[in-house]
Design a protein around this motif. Structure first.
Motif, PDB file in Angstrom:
ATOM      1  N   LEU A 115     -32.737 -15.749   0.820  1.00  0.00           N
ATOM      2  CA  LEU A 115     -31.730 -15.611  -0.232  1.00  0.00           C
ATOM      3  C   LEU A 115     -32.401 -15.314  -1.569  1.00  0.00           C
ATOM      4  N   LEU A 116     -33.508 -15.983  -1.834  1.00  0.00           N
ATOM      5  CA  LEU A 116     -34.252 -15.765  -3.070  1.00  0.00           C
ATOM      6  C   LEU A 116     -34.765 -14.324  -3.156  1.00  0.00           C
ATOM      7  N   GLY A 117     -35.354 -13.837  -2.068  1.00  0.00           N
ATOM      8  CA  GLY A 117     -35.865 -12.465  -2.059  1.00  0.00           C
ATOM      9  C   GLY A 117     -34.746 -11.442  -2.216  1.00  0.00           C
ATOM     10  N   PHE A 141     -40.559 -14.654   3.953  1.00  0.00           N
ATOM     11  CA  PHE A 141     -39.221 -14.087   3.962  1.00  0.00           C
ATOM     12  C   PHE A 141     -38.733 -13.708   2.571  1.00  0.00           C
ATOM     13  N   ALA A 142     -39.275 -14.311   1.531  1.00  0.00           N
ATOM     14  CA  ALA A 142     -38.857 -13.956   0.171  1.00  0.00           C
ATOM     15  C   ALA A 142     -39.229 -12.509  -0.158  1.00  0.00           C
ATOM     16  N   PRO A 143     -40.503 -12.109  -0.081  1.00  0.00           N
ATOM     17  CA  PRO A 143     -40.828 -10.708  -0.363  1.00  0.00           C
ATOM     18  C   PRO A 143     -40.258  -9.739   0.657  1.00  0.00           C
ATOM     19  N   ILE A 144     -40.151 -10.183   1.931  1.00  0.00           N
ATOM     20  CA  ILE A 144     -39.578  -9.294   2.950  1.00  0.00           C
ATOM     21  C   ILE A 144     -38.124  -8.980   2.623  1.00  0.00           C
ATOM     22  N   ALA A 145     -37.349 -10.007   2.255  1.00  0.00           N
ATOM     23  CA  ALA A 145     -35.947  -9.788   1.914  1.00  0.00           C
ATOM     24  C   ALA A 145     -35.817  -8.881   0.689  1.00  0.00           C
ATOM     25  N   ALA A 146     -36.716  -9.054  -0.276  1.00  0.00           N
ATOM     26  CA  ALA A 146     -36.688  -8.191  -1.462  1.00  0.00           C
ATOM     27  C   ALA A 146     -36.935  -6.737  -1.077  1.00  0.00           C
ATOM     28  N   VAL A 147     -37.902  -6.511  -0.198  1.00  0.00           N
ATOM     29  CA  VAL A 147     -38.196  -5.142   0.248  1.00  0.00           C
ATOM     30  C   VAL A 147     -37.009  -4.555   1.004  1.00  0.00           C
ATOM     31  N   LEU A 148     -36.400  -5.342   1.886  1.00  0.00           N
ATOM     32  CA  LEU A 148     -35.251  -4.857   2.650  1.00  0.00           C
ATOM     33  C   LEU A 148     -34.121  -4.423   1.734  1.00  0.00           C
ATOM     34  N   VAL A 149     -33.824  -5.227   0.736  1.00  0.00           N
ATOM     35  CA  VAL A 149     -32.728  -4.893  -0.174  1.00  0.00           C
ATOM     36  C   VAL A 149     -33.067  -3.647  -0.998  1.00  0.00           C
ATOM     37  N   LEU A 150     -34.311  -3.540  -1.454  1.00  0.00           N
ATOM     38  CA  LEU A 150     -34.684  -2.423  -2.313  1.00  0.00           C
ATOM     39  C   LEU A 150     -34.847  -1.107  -1.554  1.00  0.00           C
ATOM     40  N   LEU A 196     -41.040   1.787  -7.269  1.00  0.00           N
ATOM     41  CA  LEU A 196     -42.334   1.106  -7.247  1.00  0.00           C
ATOM     42  C   LEU A 196     -42.331  -0.105  -8.174  1.00  0.00           C
ATOM     43  N   LEU A 197     -41.742   0.052  -9.349  1.00  0.00           N
ATOM     44  CA  LEU A 197     -41.686  -1.065 -10.289  1.00  0.00           C
ATOM     45  C   LEU A 197     -40.802  -2.185  -9.755  1.00  0.00           C
ATOM     46  N   ARG A 198     -39.665  -1.823  -9.193  1.00  0.00           N
ATOM     47  CA  ARG A 198     -38.775  -2.833  -8.617  1.00  0.00           C
ATOM     48  C   ARG A 198     -39.468  -3.600  -7.501  1.00  0.00           C
ATOM     49  N   LEU A 199     -40.135  -2.863  -6.606  1.00  0.00           N
ATOM     50  CA  LEU A 199     -40.810  -3.506  -5.479  1.00  0.00           C
ATOM     51  C   LEU A 199     -41.877  -4.481  -5.955  1.00  0.00           C
ATOM     52  N   SER A 200     -42.683  -4.061  -6.904  1.00  0.00           N
ATOM     53  CA  SER A 200     -43.769  -4.931  -7.362  1.00  0.00           C
ATOM     54  C   SER A 200     -43.224  -6.191  -8.021  1.00  0.00           C
ATOM     55  N   LEU A 201     -42.214  -6.052  -8.863  1.00  0.00           N
ATOM     56  CA  LEU A 201     -41.674  -7.211  -9.574  1.00  0.00           C
ATOM     57  C   LEU A 201     -40.879  -8.132  -8.651  1.00  0.00           C
ATOM     58  N   ALA A 202     -40.040  -7.555  -7.794  1.00  0.00           N
ATOM     59  CA  ALA A 202     -39.184  -8.373  -6.934  1.00  0.00           C
ATOM     60  C   ALA A 202     -39.986  -9.122  -5.875  1.00  0.00           C
ATOM     61  N   THR A 203     -40.954  -8.456  -5.254  1.00  0.00           N
ATOM     62  CA  THR A 203     -41.730  -9.126  -4.207  1.00  0.00           C
ATOM     63  C   THR A 203     -42.641 -10.205  -4.788  1.00  0.00           C
ATOM     64  N   SER A 204     -43.351  -9.851  -5.862  1.00  0.00           N
ATOM     65  CA  SER A 204     -44.251 -10.843  -6.448  1.00  0.00           C
ATOM     66  C   SER A 204     -43.484 -11.988  -7.099  1.00  0.00           C
ATOM     67  N   GLY A 205     -42.380 -11.651  -7.754  1.00  0.00           N
ATOM     68  CA  GLY A 205     -41.591 -12.690  -8.417  1.00  0.00           C
ATOM     69  C   GLY A 205     -40.973 -13.662  -7.433  1.00  0.00           C
ATOM     70  N   SER A 206     -40.370 -13.139  -6.358  1.00  0.00           N
ATOM     71  CA  SER A 206     -39.742 -14.026  -5.369  1.00  0.00           C
ATOM     72  C   SER A 206     -40.786 -14.859  -4.633  1.00  0.00           C
ATOM     73  N   PHE A 207     -41.941 -14.247  -4.346  1.00  0.00           N
ATOM     74  CA  PHE A 207     -42.990 -15.002  -3.657  1.00  0.00           C
ATOM     75  C   PHE A 207     -43.542 -16.112  -4.555  1.00  0.00           C
ATOM     76  N   PHE A 208     -43.694 -15.815  -5.853  1.00  0.00           N
ATOM     77  CA  PHE A 208     -44.186 -16.823  -6.789  1.00  0.00           C
ATOM     78  C   PHE A 208     -43.229 -18.003  -6.878  1.00  0.00           C
TER      79      PHE A 208
END
Length: 372
Positions: free
Chosen positions: A160-162, A60-69, A35-47
């Motif tokens: 790539l960022l996500g 695609f930034a938050p989507i890619a982060a979710v896919l990887v996590l 949960l912590l990874r998802l919140s930080l990675a999606t919000s951080g990459s989108f920002f």
């Protein structure tokens, strides 16, 4: 033998259901890192994509982060990197194709096929190829807004960022590799100790059915060994790649060094159980002291498990293993059979397996187990 075959079914029926609210709350509590990874990675990459790179459709930034996590949970390091690359490549290839041939049902089919072809030529496979194809389908179905720049470039960068954000979250908020591998190793050691204790009881009470049950249990342990091996590989990568876990590298290394020897111990236990069952079914006399040797070996396994967990020096475990091997050797009488001799030999082999796992050399083991 019917009882042995029924053991897994009985265990399955006795297993506690995992769909109660309490179980779900327990599972949710265990997923706090995810949960912590998802919140930080999606919000951080989108920002970064929207506020720093000024991309207007940065989904695609938050989507890619979710896919990887999510899709990459538990994967080895190389596979994770391939997954990040697969998502980004799928976006790039798909968007270039969309620019060239447009959108529509026929174009969608062609885009997916060509993305898989490109992924194959780049060496991607499995989950990475699946995500590449999924990414190409998504971008082919979503129209870019006017004036948003080159969609091939922006969406590739977003993906790539996500992906990198998701990978960074895994490395900076990692699982505890020592706890993970300790859980699997302890499970193997304790189950082997239980099997050995029951085999000793079967010899003491002349109960061939109990020996059969333990043989069936030992035969079902191979999937657990494979999980332990996979966990050891993942723990090694986490300890090597994550700065947060670097201080645990030596402890992880000590666990990993035992994995191959524990695999051998499971195989040796199967042989011991099979020969014990054969000896009892043929009505052969059980040499005095043989069941004590196996009981001592079971106790030695539990001592070794404690020493490994507490990072002790294994002196007590080594002494217990040597004593178990000595008892097995002296239990053999002039009336040896192939079965009781094999049982004694397997006790010695199991003692050697754990002596190897404790760091003893071949020469040291030969010297310790020489009772001539």
């Amino acid at each position: 033998m019917n009882e042995a075959r029924d053991v897994p079914l009985r265990r399955l029926r006795l297993r506690r259901p995992t769909d109660s609210l309490t179980d779900r709350l327990w599972l949710l509590r265990r997923r706090w890192r995810t949960l912590l990874r998802l919140s930080l990675a999606t919000s951080g990459s989108f920002f970064v994509a929207t506020e720093v790179l000024h991309h207007q459709q940065a989904f695609f930034a938050p989507i890619a982060a979710v896919l990887v996590l999510i899709a990459g949970a538990g994967l080895r390091g190389r596979t994770l990197f391939e997954l990040v690359l697969g998502v980004a490549i799928g976006v790039l290839v798909g968007e270039l194709l969309v620019i060239g041939i447009g959108r529509g049902p026929v174009q969608m089919a062609l885009i997916v096929v060509l993305t898989v072809v490109a992924s194959t030529l780049l060496g991607l496979k499995g989950l990475a190829m699946t995500q590449a194809a999924s990414s190409s389908v998504l971008l082919a179905a979503v129209l870019p807004v006017a004036g948003a720049g080159n969609p091939a470039v922006t969406r590739f960068l977003d993906a790539l960022l996500g992906g990198v954000a998701g990978l960074a979250a895994i490395l900076l908020i990692p699982r505890n590799p020592v706890r993970d591998i300790d859980r699997e190793v302890q499970r193997i050691l304790n189950q082997l100790a239980d099997i050995l204790s029951s085999i000793a009881q079967a010899l003491r009470t002349v109960d061939p059915e109990l020996a059969d049950v333990q043989l069936a249990t030992a035969r079902q342990m191979q999937p657990q060994v494979e999980v332990m091996t996979s966990t050891a590989a993942s723990a090694t990568e986490i300890a090597r790649m994550s700065p947060v876990r670097w201080r645990q590298r030596d402890h992880v290394r000590s666990y990993v060094a035992t994995v191959r020897d524990l695999d051998n111990a499971v195989r040796d236990t199967r042989v011991l159980a099979r020969k014990s069952s054969t000896l009892l079914r043929r009505g052969e006399p059980v040499p005095a002291g043989l069941e004590q040797a196996i009981s001592a070996l079971a106790k030695a396994f539990r001592i070794f498990a404690d020493d490994l967990s507490e990072r002790d020096d294994f002196d007590e475990a080594r002494d217990a293993l040597v004593e178990a091997a000595r008892l097995a050797t002296t239990a053999l009488t002039a009336r040896m059979t192939i079965n009781n001799a094999t049982i004694a030999a397997q006790v010695r082999s199991l003692a050697a397996d754990l002596l190897y796992a404790s760091g003893s050399t071949r020469a040291e083991i030969d010297e310790k187990l020489d009772f001539g």
